[in-house]
Design an enzyme around this catalytic site. Structure first.
Site, PDB file in Angstrom:
ATOM      1  N   LYS A  75      43.789  41.933  40.172  1.00  0.00           N
ATOM      2  CA  LYS A  75      42.533  42.506  40.662  1.00  0.00           C
ATOM      3  C   LYS A  75      42.845  43.231  41.968  1.00  0.00           C
ATOM      4  CE  LYS A  75      37.749  41.150  41.840  1.00  0.00           C
ATOM      5  NZ  LYS A  75      36.774  40.044  41.912  1.00  0.00           N
ATOM      6  N   SER A 150      32.260  40.552  39.592  1.00  0.00           N
ATOM      7  CA  SER A 150      32.985  41.699  40.100  1.00  0.00           C
ATOM      8  C   SER A 150      34.355  41.909  39.449  1.00  0.00           C
ATOM      9  CB  SER A 150      33.171  41.567  41.612  1.00  0.00           C
ATOM     10  OG  SER A 150      34.026  40.476  41.897  1.00  0.00           O
ATOM     11  N   SER A 174      32.087  35.762  39.842  1.00  0.00           N
ATOM     12  CA  SER A 174      32.831  36.990  39.560  1.00  0.00           C
ATOM     13  C   SER A 174      34.025  36.848  38.613  1.00  0.00           C
ATOM     14  CB  SER A 174      33.314  37.624  40.864  1.00  0.00           C
ATOM     15  OG  SER A 174      32.239  38.271  41.494  1.00  0.00           O
TER      16      SER A 174
END
EC number: 6.3.5.7
Lengths: 483, 486
Positions: A75, A150, A174
């Protein structure tokens, strides 16, 4: 070979079925082929090829571990030395991290091959991946739907077979929410289990990194590398890391599962509810005992979260001031102009909204009414979990009230977006670990089952998830067009 | 001083702790390095970095707390103090707010021979900011983050001081204490010890405090005194002419010797303090406290009392010798090494040695004459090998080179002559050469005796044992008198 799990890929690498280089190039090609999904912000092809060659040498030399040669992706919230680390924001669009996060270093040491950096909501603030400076990520199960956020890029990339596994971070859901909406397995560890060093902070007391993969077994392999005390993170906990793979096959007969009635109330889509009930039935068949429980303070989780998280973020994001790195406005007239325009031009709407909320909540005269009150609520919620987990072994429920919603559907209505995180947020406030595993489909879109456990009981969660995945095949489904 | 007004002063003192590395990172704290060469990722406030508390800073804070007999918080919390400034990399300073590590304590000062107790409200740990450089950047500002993250202990006093003199006495006492404890070098030029002074005035007899002004960042004892005195006069003048004090922050301009308004309370920042979620609360348990306590040196006041009793020193010498731990250590090392009388050692340390150090602008730790060498000199005075006067000469040589007293005495032939035969020969010679003076002495002019001593010493290049000379000379003169009479 891109459809194989990490566990199977590790076998293939050892049997000589394929090399890490072949595997890596296959994933790189798929990333290019499916670039319309917008999963990746940066593809590190050259570095990946280098790492794959080194991994092949290591495999040949016989000093490899399960992740050696396995392509994974990070990420873009994790700092990666020499590679752009944007956090999904314009303000870090030009930022090449001069050091690597502890998590990244651990993967590098294990010999995993990093394919690139994954798209995400700006500074991890969002539930749909639409707040990214680099544009929304599409859900491989429905290209008009959001992948969640997210960690939307991570979830979509794992679902679409654009990586074997990915890292995510979870502040209010997330990891679990996009895992649920994309039909992958995601684990948010106990707060303090995984180092936060080098993970760009959103809300420091809630942020936690974790694995996103295609099975509980893969998540176990990844967590084995990620977990552990880090002297660079004072909030990481110095407890021994168990062998997560070892316990996967334990039988779960007699497991006590609690279903909080607050999780099955009017906000929950009925088709999602019945999918969850079916999944719970599967556990009943495996010998689990199901009881209804009550956690009366859960309803306070969203308001408490939207004070604490913005308060922390308002300070955490102060360092992005255009002075030392990152975006700086053109020709600043003076210091105030430098600050206001650099931040004004480079932060997106959702980030600004949360900075403002947080600044307000911490202001003189409001601090007690908001921040202190929210901390009290947080303690009550933690107590709810502690109490419940003395009566039952794990808590189960939905991850999201609905399946993936349409791109553009909720972005104009922040309150509605915030409310969709009802099932995940309380877990971060309490700090307990939780997983989302694929549990079925509604109208062709995945539904996730949430399993919440006691502090540092990740091994138990993985065992419980793995047992379910031995008798179901929801986690093996491939979105159409991505076979 | 105006008779109708009473001054109220409280000081906030920032003292830089002498840790090797910074309070939340592993970067070095040494002063004077090239800009930004002592700032690591954490000090630069890069994305993703986290602070890790330096235990040594906690140890030093606890040590200080014990020295002022304060409560040590079993549980203290770091908080973020939020404000934007280019030399504040994270946009917040990590400090302590609601729960400081050191609670209420006190320090006794001496004013005109009487003791006064000054309350200390609290002391807390925090990180320093960097430095903005405005010169040589062609209208731009440069940022040096070497200092960012340097550990500070902010010591906040009660508003217990009533004059600039008391404030300076308190500040000096505190300065002496932190150096004694070895927790700060106290270097004021380098900013290791700086002061904010809260000053207000009120009509004598009034209980309520007047509105205060805070004078920021004063870095010398002299300026603290001047700034406070200026501020007192300004406030009295303002109020007496019908004006009203406003709460504000002021800066002292040492060139113009005046304070100037920096910002008013209304313009003050709302720092939005909240507990730093990156750091765990600091837990100080009994074991840690016991450990720190075992490292606590004898404190200045107690040491002074002991010096007076054990070494029979007067107040002034004892105070002087205990004004710094290093000086007191040096003094005691000289006694131990030489085995000489304390009085002799004290005279030399506070006398010739201190004078030489002052003249050279050196601190005792930089003395070119080690305690071993000074002890070597004192031994020779005590055993009458050299006179006090010759000793001064030897000391001057020792200051200039590394030789021992014995080496110098031998090389220069300075050993005192106690050989009565040699002295007798010289005395006989002097008496024979000066019949007029002998006559004067005989007729009762005792003063002439000094002339004879001088002549003998001159002849013997000052090396004759003066006691021996006196004794023999008296006997000889009396003897020659008898001879003539007879």
């Amino acid at each position: 070979m891109h459809n194989k799990t990490i566990a199977d890929l590790a076998k293939g690498l050892r049997s000589g079925e394929f090399s890490s280089l072949e595997l890596t190039l296959a994933f790189i090609n798929r990333i290019k082929q499916y670039s319309q999904l917008n999963c990746y912000i940066t593809v590190t092809e050259e570095l990946a090829v280098q790492a794959a060659r080194a991994a092949d040498d290591r495999l040949a030399a016989g000093n490899a571990n399960l992740l050696t040669g396995i392509p994974i992706a990070q990420k873009d919230i994790f700092c990666t030395e020499g590679v752009k680390t944007s956090c999904g924001s314009r303000i870090l669009d030009n930022f090449i991290a001069p050091y690597s996060a502890t998590t990244v270093e651990k993967f590098t040491k294990s010999g995993a091959v990093m394919l690139g950096k994954l798209n995400m909501d700006e500074f991890a603030m969002g539930s749909s991946n639409e707040t990214s400076y680099y544009g929304a990520v599409k859900n491989p199960w429905d290209m008009t739907a959001v992948p969640g956020g997210s960690s939307g890029g991570s979830a979509a990339a794992v679902a679409a077979r654009l990586t074997a596994g990915a890292t995510g971070t979870d502040t209010g859901g997330s990891i679990r929410q996009p895992a649920a909406l994309c039909g992958v397995t995601g684990l948010k560890p106990t707060y303090g289990r995984v180092s936060r060093y080098g993970m760009i902070a959103y809300a420091s007391s809630l942020d936690q990194g974790g694995p996103m993969a295609r099975s509980a077994e893969d998540a176990a392999i990844m967590l084995q590398t990620m977990a552990g005390f880090d002297e660079k993170d004072s909030t990481s906990v110095d407890l021994p890391v168990p062998d997560y793979k070892q316990g996967l096959d334990n039988r779960i007969e007699g497991l006590k599962i609690g279903l909080p009635k607050e999780f099955f109330s009017e906000g929950l889509n009925s088709a999602v509810a019945s999918t969850i009930e079916t999944a719970v039935d599967e556990y009943r068949k495996l010998g689990a005992q199901i009881t209804e429980i009550s956690m009366p303070n859960l309803k306070l989780a969203i308001p408490a979260y939207y004070v604490i998280a913005p308060a922390e973020c308002s300070a955490n994001l102060s360092r992005f001031d255009g002075v030392r790195y990152g975006y700086r406005c053109q020709n600043p007239a003076d210091l105030t102009d430098l600050y206001t325009r650099s931040r004004g031009e480079a932060f997106g709407r959702e980030v600004k909204r949360r900075i403002l909320i947080g600044t307000y909540a911490l202001s003189a005269g409001y601090y007690d009414a908001y921040y202190i009150k929210a901390q009290k609520v947080r303690r009550l919620i933690s107590e709810d979990f502690k109490n419940a987990l003395t009566k039952v072994d794990v808590i189960m429920g939905p991850v999201t009230p609905t399946t993936a919603f349409g791109i553009g559907e909720k972005i104009g209505n922040p309150i509605e977006m915030y409310l969709s995180d009802f099932y995940t947020i309380a877990i971060n406030l309490a700090g307990v670990p939780a997983m989302s595993i694929p549990a079925g489909f509604v109208n062709g879109k995945p539904v996730g089952l949430q399993i919440i456990g006691n502090y540092f009981a990740e091994d138990r969660l993985l065992n419980i998830a793995h047992q379910y995945q031995q008798v179901t095949d929801w986690h093996l489904q491939i979105p159409k067009g991505f076979e | 001083m105006n008779e109708q007004w009473e001054t109220v002063i409280g000081l906030e003192i920032h003292t830089q702790l002498a840790t090797k590395s910074k309070i939340f990172s592993g970067a070095a704290t040494a002063y004077g390095a090239a800009p930004n060469t002592q700032a690591c990722a954490v000090d630069l406030g890069l994305p993703g970095v986290l602070p890790v508390l330096n235990k040594e800073a906690v140890r030093m804070a606890v040590k200080f707390g014990m020295a002022i007999e304060a409560e040590i918080a079993p549980y203290s919390v770091f908080a973020r103090k939020n404000y934007f400034y280019p030399d504040l990399p994270k946009g917040y300073q990590i400090s302590q707010f609601e729960l400081p590590i050191v609670g209420a304590g006190h320090l006794d000062i001496e004013i005109d021979g009487t003791s006064k107790r000054i309350g200390i409200t609290r002391a807390h740990l925090e990180e320093d900011a960097g430095k903005s450089l405005h010169e040589n950047f062609h209208g731009l500002t440069g940022i040096d983050l070497n200092r960012a993250g340097t550990p500070l202990l902010e010591i906040v006093s009660e508003p217990d001081m009533r004059s600039a003199k008391e404030a300076v006495a308190y500040m000096k006492k505190l300065h002496e204490l932190v150096r004694y404890l070895g927790i700060s070098d106290g270097n004021m030029q380098e900013g290791s010890f700086r002061c904010d002074a809260n000053v207000s005035v009120r009509p004598k007899g009034q209980k309520q405090f007047g509105t205060r002004a805070e004078i920021k960042n004063i870095n010398s004892f002299k300026f603290v005194e001047k700034a406070i005195n200026y501020e007192i006069d300004r406030q009295i003048e303002l109020i007496e002419s019908g004006g009203k004090m406003i709460q504000e922050t002021r800066l002292y301009d040492s060139v113009k010797d005046e304070t100037r308004s920096m910002r008013s309370k209304e313009e003050a920042n709302d720092y939005r303090y909240f507990p730093d979620p990156d750091l765990l609360p600091v837990v100080v348990n009994e074991e840690f406290k016991a450990q720190v306590k075992s490292t606590l040196p004898e404190l200045p006041h107690a040491r002074k009392q002991r010096f007076k009793q054990q070494y029979l020193l007067d107040e002034e010498s004892a105070a002087l010798l205990t004004s710094s731990r290093q000086l007191a250590d040096y003094f005691e090392a000289v006694i131990k090494e030489s085995g000489c009388e304390a009085r002799l050692c004290a005279n030399w340390v506070t006398g010739d040695l201190s004078a030489a150090l002052n003249k050279a602008g050196l601190d005792i730790i930089d003395t070119p004459v080690s305690h071993e060498r000074l002890a070597g000199l004192l031994v020779r005075i005590a055993d009458n090998s050299i006179s006090g006067k010759i000793a001064k000469q030897v000391f001057e040589e020792m200051w200039k080179n590394a030789a021992t007293a014995d080496e110098i005495i031998a090389a220069k032939g300075l050993r005192q002559i106690s050989d009565t035969g040699a002295i007798e020969t010289i005395i006989d010679k002097i008496i024979a050469e000066n019949p007029d003076q002998v006559e004067q002495y005989r007729s009762g002019k005792d003063k002439v005796f000094g002339f004879f001593v001088g002549q003998v010493m001159k002849e013997m290049h000052g090396k004759a044992n003066p006691g021996e000379v006196n004794k023999m000379l008296k006997a000889k003169l009396a003897d020659s008198h008898l001879k003539t009479k007879g």
